[in-house]
Design a protein around this motif. Structure first.
Motif, PDB file in Angstrom:
ATOM      1  N   ILE A  35       0.857  -1.179   0.000  1.00  0.00           N
ATOM      2  CA  ILE A  35       0.000   0.000   0.000  1.00  0.00           C
ATOM      3  C   ILE A  35       0.893   1.228   0.000  1.00  0.00           C
ATOM      4  CG2 ILE A  35      -1.676   1.310   1.347  1.00  0.00           C
ATOM      5  CD1 ILE A  35      -2.788  -1.331   2.324  1.00  0.00           C
ATOM      6  N   VAL A  36       0.731   2.097  -1.006  1.00  0.00           N
ATOM      7  CA  VAL A  36       1.639   3.230  -1.177  1.00  0.00           C
ATOM      8  C   VAL A  36       1.257   4.380  -0.271  1.00  0.00           C
ATOM      9  CG1 VAL A  36       2.548   4.906  -2.826  1.00  0.00           C
ATOM     10  CG2 VAL A  36       2.149   2.540  -3.538  1.00  0.00           C
ATOM     11  N   ASN A  37       0.022   4.841  -0.356  1.00  0.00           N
ATOM     12  CA  ASN A  37      -0.416   5.995   0.412  1.00  0.00           C
ATOM     13  C   ASN A  37      -1.131   5.534   1.673  1.00  0.00           C
ATOM     14  OD1 ASN A  37      -1.288   8.414   1.397  1.00  0.00           O
ATOM     15  ND2 ASN A  37      -2.163   9.149  -0.531  1.00  0.00           N
ATOM     16  N   THR A  38      -0.368   5.185   2.691  1.00  0.00           N
ATOM     17  CA  THR A  38      -0.975   4.647   3.911  1.00  0.00           C
ATOM     18  C   THR A  38      -1.735   5.718   4.679  1.00  0.00           C
ATOM     19  OG1 THR A  38       1.108   5.010   5.079  1.00  0.00           O
ATOM     20  CG2 THR A  38       0.738   2.826   4.158  1.00  0.00           C
ATOM     21  N   GLN A  39      -1.335   6.979   4.558  1.00  0.00           N
ATOM     22  CA  GLN A  39      -2.051   8.037   5.254  1.00  0.00           C
ATOM     23  C   GLN A  39      -3.468   8.164   4.718  1.00  0.00           C
ATOM     24  OE1 GLN A  39       0.081   8.184   7.952  1.00  0.00           O
ATOM     25  NE2 GLN A  39      -0.849  10.188   8.055  1.00  0.00           N
ATOM     26  N   TYR A  44      -4.472   6.821  11.126  1.00  0.00           N
ATOM     27  CA  TYR A  44      -4.070   6.490  12.486  1.00  0.00           C
ATOM     28  C   TYR A  44      -3.039   5.379  12.570  1.00  0.00           C
ATOM     29  CZ  TYR A  44      -8.136   9.284  13.636  1.00  0.00           C
ATOM     30  OH  TYR A  44      -9.046  10.301  13.725  1.00  0.00           O
ATOM     31  N   ALA A  45      -2.960   4.525  11.547  1.00  0.00           N
ATOM     32  CA  ALA A  45      -2.024   3.401  11.597  1.00  0.00           C
ATOM     33  C   ALA A  45      -1.683   2.945  10.189  1.00  0.00           C
ATOM     34  CB  ALA A  45      -2.624   2.233  12.385  1.00  0.00           C
ATOM     35  N   ILE A  46      -0.463   2.468  10.007  1.00  0.00           N
ATOM     36  CA  ILE A  46      -0.054   1.902   8.726  1.00  0.00           C
ATOM     37  C   ILE A  46      -0.815   0.604   8.502  1.00  0.00           C
ATOM     38  CG2 ILE A  46       1.881   0.872   7.469  1.00  0.00           C
ATOM     39  CD1 ILE A  46       3.709   2.811   8.948  1.00  0.00           C
ATOM     40  N   ILE A  47      -1.340   0.410   7.299  1.00  0.00           N
ATOM     41  CA  ILE A  47      -2.090  -0.796   6.987  1.00  0.00           C
ATOM     42  C   ILE A  47      -1.120  -1.950   6.776  1.00  0.00           C
ATOM     43  CG2 ILE A  47      -3.751  -1.860   5.430  1.00  0.00           C
ATOM     44  CD1 ILE A  47      -4.817   0.470   7.132  1.00  0.00           C
ATOM     45  N   ASP A  48      -1.300  -3.023   7.534  1.00  0.00           N
ATOM     46  CA  ASP A  48      -0.394  -4.167   7.496  1.00  0.00           C
ATOM     47  C   ASP A  48      -0.872  -5.177   6.465  1.00  0.00           C
ATOM     48  OD1 ASP A  48       1.285  -6.374   8.090  1.00  0.00           O
ATOM     49  OD2 ASP A  48       1.460  -5.700  10.158  1.00  0.00           O
ATOM     50  N   ILE A  49       0.031  -5.611   5.577  1.00  0.00           N
ATOM     51  CA  ILE A  49      -0.361  -6.587   4.557  1.00  0.00           C
ATOM     52  C   ILE A  49      -0.283  -8.020   5.081  1.00  0.00           C
ATOM     53  CG2 ILE A  49       0.296  -5.070   2.659  1.00  0.00           C
ATOM     54  CD1 ILE A  49       2.821  -6.755   2.309  1.00  0.00           C
TER      55      ILE A  49
END
Length: 206
Positions: A35-39, A44-49
């Motif tokens: 995921i490039v644009n996590t914001q 609130y949190a980075i999306i975990d793959i």
């Protein structure tokens, strides 16, 4: 009037073409699935793959408890994060034979026993443990460790409690996502661990 139409058309084309789809790829030539644009996805949190998952025994215990289909406490559960293959060669390549693996991704995987159980003739007291393994071509060494709440790549082997050697075999299907589930057997259950084309089972008696 014609000039106004041209201006509006130019603004429309610019707004439509201002964003370009990311088709970048890694060194293997495969599309980058990160995921490039996590914001934008979650401020609130980075999306975990590699999502966290939990498996119970009895199977689907929490759902059955909610519907009052079961009243006894669970026997055990395992908590882990699920990495996926993404076209990679897993065992013997990404995961080196003879080197510790956290049985998942991210934090160290945990197994919790809500009662005393027996594994390969050894008593395992009720409690919560890190579970990890050392994979080999013909077997996995499964290890219980008491240094819980740690990152999976930094397991302190001086806190290992028990080790069990179990055979590995060809999985019935090719597993894209690493999977841990319990399956009932006579006198207990097996913790099934499968990824790619490989499967191992830890027998647990109770």
């Amino acid at each position: 009037m014609i000039k106004t139409v041209y201006i509006l058309l130019a603004v429309f084309l610019f707004s439509c073409g201002g964003k370009k789809q990311d088709t970048s790829s890694d060194s293997s030539g495969k599309p980058d699935t990160t995921i490039v644009n996590t914001q934008a996805a979650n401020p609130y949190a980075i999306i975990d793959i590699s999502p966290m998952d939990m498996s119970y025994f009895p199977v689907n215990y929490s759902q059955r408890k909610m519907t009052h289909d079961i009243s006894t406490p669970p026997v055990m559960r395992v908590i882990y994060s699920r990495p996926h293959k993404q076209g990679r060669d897993i065992f013997g390549n990404l995961l080196k034979y003879g080197e510790p693996w956290r049985l998942g991704a991210n934090e160290a995987s945990e197994i919790e026993f809500f009662q005393n159980v027996t594994v390969q003739g050894k008593k395992v007291n009720a409690g919560r443990y890190i579970i990890y393994c050392i994979p080999y071509e013909d077997k996995w060494t499964i290890i219980l460790n008491n240094d819980i709440y740690t990152w999976g790549l930094k397991i302190d082997s001086t806190k290992d409690l028990m080790k069990f050697d179990i055979p590995v075999k060809k999985a019935p299907v090719n597993f894209e996502y690493f999977t841990m589930v319990f399956q009932p057997v006579s006198n207990g259950a097996e913790l099934v661990m499968a990824w790619d084309d490989t499967e191992a089972r830890l027998p647990i008696n109770f």
